[in-house]
Design an enzyme around this catalytic site. Structure first.
Site, PDB file in Angstrom:
ATOM      1  N   ASP A   1       0.812  -1.217   0.000  1.00 28.49           N
ATOM      2  CA  ASP A   1       0.000   0.000   0.000  1.00 28.49           C
ATOM      3  C   ASP A   1       0.851   1.276   0.000  1.00 28.49           C
ATOM      4  O   ASP A   1       0.463   2.293   0.556  1.00 28.49           O
ATOM      5  CB  ASP A   1      -0.961   0.014   1.212  1.00 28.49           C
ATOM      6  CG  ASP A   1      -1.750  -1.276   1.301  1.00 28.49           C
ATOM      7  OD1 ASP A   1      -2.268  -1.708   0.260  1.00 28.49           O
ATOM      8  OD2 ASP A   1      -1.834  -1.849   2.403  1.00 28.49           O
TER       9      ASP A   1
ATOM     10  N   LYS B   1       2.057   2.034  -5.184  1.00 27.20           N
ATOM     11  CA  LYS B   1       2.671   1.495  -6.410  1.00 27.20           C
ATOM     12  C   LYS B   1       1.763   1.740  -7.618  1.00 27.20           C
ATOM     13  O   LYS B   1       2.232   2.143  -8.682  1.00 27.20           O
ATOM     14  CB  LYS B   1       2.933  -0.018  -6.260  1.00 27.20           C
ATOM     15  CG  LYS B   1       3.945  -0.350  -5.180  1.00 27.20           C
ATOM     16  CD  LYS B   1       4.169  -1.837  -5.026  1.00 27.20           C
ATOM     17  CE  LYS B   1       2.990  -2.579  -4.450  1.00 27.20           C
ATOM     18  NZ  LYS B   1       2.676  -2.266  -3.052  1.00 27.20           N
TER      19      LYS B   1
ATOM     20  N   HIS C   1      -4.596  -2.216  -6.149  1.00 27.71           N
ATOM     21  CA  HIS C   1      -3.897  -1.034  -6.650  1.00 27.71           C
ATOM     22  C   HIS C   1      -4.933   0.018  -7.041  1.00 27.71           C
ATOM     23  O   HIS C   1      -5.734  -0.191  -7.948  1.00 27.71           O
ATOM     24  CB  HIS C   1      -2.981  -1.413  -7.817  1.00 27.71           C
ATOM     25  CG  HIS C   1      -1.806  -2.227  -7.369  1.00 27.71           C
ATOM     26  ND1 HIS C   1      -0.923  -2.834  -8.212  1.00 27.71           N
ATOM     27  CD2 HIS C   1      -1.375  -2.526  -6.117  1.00 27.71           C
ATOM     28  CE1 HIS C   1      -0.001  -3.466  -7.509  1.00 27.71           C
ATOM     29  NE2 HIS C   1      -0.261  -3.297  -6.232  1.00 27.71           N
TER      30      HIS C   1
ATOM     31  N   GLN D   1       1.996  -6.133  -2.865  1.00 28.63           N
ATOM     32  CA  GLN D   1       2.466  -6.176  -1.474  1.00 28.63           C
ATOM     33  C   GLN D   1       3.778  -5.376  -1.321  1.00 28.63           C
ATOM     34  O   GLN D   1       3.996  -4.457  -2.093  1.00 28.63           O
ATOM     35  CB  GLN D   1       2.604  -7.618  -0.961  1.00 28.63           C
ATOM     36  CG  GLN D   1       1.270  -8.365  -0.876  1.00 28.63           C
ATOM     37  CD  GLN D   1       0.821  -9.001  -2.171  1.00 28.63           C
ATOM     38  OE1 GLN D   1       1.593  -9.660  -2.851  1.00 28.63           O
ATOM     39  NE2 GLN D   1      -0.420  -8.822  -2.528  1.00 28.63           N
TER      40      GLN D   1
ATOM     41  N   LYS E   1       2.774  10.368  -0.660  1.00 29.48           N
ATOM     42  CA  LYS E   1       1.864  10.829   0.393  1.00 29.48           C
ATOM     43  C   LYS E   1       2.450  11.893   1.321  1.00 29.48           C
ATOM     44  O   LYS E   1       2.106  11.952   2.506  1.00 29.48           O
ATOM     45  CB  LYS E   1       1.354   9.639   1.191  1.00 29.48           C
ATOM     46  CG  LYS E   1       0.398   8.769   0.366  1.00 29.48           C
ATOM     47  CD  LYS E   1      -0.590   8.071   1.230  1.00 29.48           C
ATOM     48  CE  LYS E   1      -1.874   7.763   0.509  1.00 29.48           C
ATOM     49  NZ  LYS E   1      -2.838   7.048   1.310  1.00 29.48           N
TER      50      LYS E   1
ATOM     51  N   VAL F   1       2.410  14.157  -4.145  1.00 32.06           N
ATOM     52  CA  VAL F   1       1.796  15.086  -3.186  1.00 32.06           C
ATOM     53  C   VAL F   1       0.267  15.072  -3.300  1.00 32.06           C
ATOM     54  O   VAL F   1      -0.399  16.010  -2.862  1.00 32.06           O
ATOM     55  CB  VAL F   1       2.332  16.535  -3.391  1.00 32.06           C
ATOM     56  CG1 VAL F   1       3.762  16.658  -2.913  1.00 32.06           C
ATOM     57  CG2 VAL F   1       2.222  16.965  -4.852  1.00 32.06           C
TER      58      VAL F   1
HETATM   59  P1  IMP Z   1      -2.291 -13.041   2.037  1.00 32.42           P
HETATM   60  O1  IMP Z   1      -1.397 -12.437   1.012  1.00 32.42           O
HETATM   61  O2  IMP Z   1      -3.752 -12.876   1.754  1.00 32.42           O
HETATM   62  O3  IMP Z   1      -1.907 -14.459   2.362  1.00 32.42           O
HETATM   63  O4  IMP Z   1      -2.055 -12.218   3.406  1.00 32.42           O
HETATM   64  C1  IMP Z   1      -0.795 -12.241   4.107  1.00 32.42           C
HETATM   65  C2  IMP Z   1      -0.475 -10.867   4.682  1.00 32.42           C
HETATM   66  O5  IMP Z   1      -0.215  -9.958   3.613  1.00 32.42           O
HETATM   67  C3  IMP Z   1      -1.622 -10.228   5.485  1.00 32.42           C
HETATM   68  O6  IMP Z   1      -1.043  -9.463   6.529  1.00 32.42           O
HETATM   69  C4  IMP Z   1      -2.278  -9.292   4.496  1.00 32.42           C
HETATM   70  O7  IMP Z   1      -2.937  -8.216   5.116  1.00 32.42           O
HETATM   71  C5  IMP Z   1      -1.054  -8.815   3.726  1.00 32.42           C
HETATM   72  N1  IMP Z   1      -1.356  -8.364   2.368  1.00 32.42           N
HETATM   73  C6  IMP Z   1      -1.636  -9.133   1.295  1.00 32.42           C
HETATM   74  N2  IMP Z   1      -1.828  -8.373   0.203  1.00 32.42           N
HETATM   75  C7  IMP Z   1      -1.656  -7.103   0.597  1.00 32.42           C
HETATM   76  C8  IMP Z   1      -1.692  -5.853  -0.098  1.00 32.42           C
HETATM   77  O8  IMP Z   1      -1.897  -5.771  -1.310  1.00 32.42           O
HETATM   78  N3  IMP Z   1      -1.454  -4.745   0.654  1.00 32.42           N
HETATM   79  C9  IMP Z   1      -1.163  -4.821   1.982  1.00 32.42           C
HETATM   80  N4  IMP Z   1      -1.110  -5.954   2.658  1.00 32.42           N
HETATM   81  C10 IMP Z   1      -1.353  -7.094   1.976  1.00 32.42           C
END
Ligand code: IMP
Length: 430
Positions: free
Chosen positions: A13, A16, A41, A221, A328, A411
């Site tokens: 988050d 990207k 995204h 991620q 941000k 920004v």
């Molecule tokens: P999973 O990918 O659903 O197995 O989740 C594993 C961890 O990754 C958890 O803490 C989710 O909240 C985090 N997570 C998975 N995808 C994202 C994302 O796109 N943004 C932020 N956190 C993510």
């Protein structure tokens, strides 16, 4: 023209999608290399026009950009079809420009069910999209790739064996039968769709790179959710780090010229796991509201914390970041003071490096440097020189600490709300 990797340097988050939105206009292709529809995204297209993408690469908003989902991604066919339909309904032409690798593994209903039985949603705070169970099958050499999904015999044999083996400890035979039937009937309707969009991503990208075309490799991620380098076991099941990018699309590492690391000027995390600079008071709620810090996939409120510089520096090293995009800055405007973590105190010792052990990560207390805050609406600032003095101080400290130049500072939510610091980079890539 070589490839550029966009990688998140925190817990996801970081913005990207927003950065790719401003980079991809003149790219030939954008390719996702890992993760699945756990990603969200967010692209802000207009004042009230927000697009959340989960699987389709962010370049899709530009009609000439080819979009690829690489072999490193796990694909829920139903979710991909829905996303493509949503885009089509919104007037985005997807046909003939969005492709998926036949080597990508699929997420099937039993993966979603297994994740529920294992309680990973509450234990790890996963997005409950079946990501972990699908990658588990892949590593266990029992997974189903799209190429297998399209083969009636292989699909049936493997899917039914997996369902029996994995669900029997948790479910009654009649419940298992429901999943089996759902899996077979889903495939009936989804296989023809997948057949039309399956393409060898490796061949396509290789040809594009050979012709000197610009290719962006998009991660989902972030570095500290990486299954190797993240805060294990509170991680996702793939490798978001830049080193995995060529593997996740099937090109050689020498094609990568730029590793663009994306970092927010504060920190957020969704789900469980250690987060040394987390804050929980009213200030966290204020930053969450100002920055719209709610998960794009699950809608969960994101945990909020201060900028963690040792964490960022570690991410720059692991990914080989050679350009930064800091995002941000505008969200911090209006705070009277800003804390920046420059180390950790653990059992009477000062650490300059983010520790790896879970206990140390949980017990490490951040050591902060306090900076004065800044005020004003920054969204229309386009030159570094026009930023408030205290905002420049925050940026300078960050760049100095990471020993990496910045290309962009964002920004605001729209692609035009940004300050370009590296003109050569932007001339080449934007
Ligand atoms: P999973 O990918 O659903 O197995 O989740 C594993 C961890 O990754 C958890 O803490 C989710 O909240 C985090 N997570 C998975 N995808 C994202 C994302 O796109 N943004 C932020 N956190 C993510």
């Amino acid at each position: 023209m070589p490839a550029l990797v966009v990688v998140g340097l925190q817990w996801g988050d970081e913005g990207k999608g927003r950065v790719i939105h401003s980079l991809a206009r003149h790219a030939h292709a954008v390719a996702r290399y890992q993760g699945g529809n756990n990603a969200g995204h967010t692209l802000v297209l207009g004042p009230n026009d927000i697009l959340a993408l989960h699987l389709v690469p962010s370049g899709i908003v530009y009609p000439k950009v080819h979009c690829y989902i690489g072999n490193g991604v796990v694909v829920d066919p139903k979710s991909l079809k829905q996303e493509i339909e949503m885009l089509t309904q919104r007037g985005v032409k997807v046909r003939g420009r969005c492709w998926v690798s036949p080597l990508s593994h699929v997420i099937l209903p039993y993966h979603l069910q297994l994740e529920r039985y294992l309680g990973e949603g509450s234990r790890l705070g996963t997005t409950q999209r079946g990501i972990g169970p699908s990658y588990r099958d892949k590593i266990a050499r029992a997974g189903i790739r799209i190429i297998d999904y399209l083969d009636d015999e292989i699909f049936k044999e493997r899917a039914l064996a997996n369902i029996q083996e994995l669900l029997t400890p948790f479910a009654k035979p009649e419940e298992i039968r429901v999943i089996e039937n759902q899996t077979l009937s889903d495939r009936q309707s989804l296989a023809p769709f997948l057949k039309t969009i399956a393409r060898d991503v490796s061949i396509e990208l290789h040809a594009a790179l050979k012709k000197g075309r610009r290719v962006i490799l998009e991660s989902a991620q972030g570095t500290f959710l990486d299954v190797d380098f993240g805060t294990y076991p509170y991680v996702t099941s793939s490798n978001p780090v830049a080193g995995y990018a060529p593997c996740g699309v099937g090109i050689g590492p020498q094609a990568i010229e730029v590793v663009l690391g994306i970092a927010k000027l504060f920190t957020t995390r969704v789900g469980e796991g250690p987060f040394p600079t987390e804050i929980q008071d009213d200030l966290a709620a204020q930053i969450r509201e100002t920055g719209h810090e709610y998960g794009a996939t699950t809608g969960r409120p994101r945990r909020i914390g201060w900028l963690d510089l040792p964490l960022l520096r570690k991410a720059c090293r692991i990914n080989g970041v050679n350009r930064l995009a800091l995002t941000k800055l505008d969200t911090l405007s209006g705070l009277s003071k800003i804390q920046v973590c420059v180390g950790y105190s653990l059992n009477g010792r000062i650490l300059k490096e983010l520790p790896d052990g879970l206990r140390a990560l949980k017990e490490a207390l951040p050591v902060y440097r306090e900076l004065p805050g800044f005020t004003g609406d920054l969204t229309s600032v386009t030159r570094y020189a026009d930023l408030p003095k205290q905002a420049k101080r925050l940026i300078d400290l960050t760049l100095d600490y990471c020993q990496t130049p910045a290309a962009i500072i964002s920004v605001g939510r729209r692609p035009q709300n940004q300050i370009i610091l590296d003109r050569t980079f932007c001339r080449t890539w934007m």
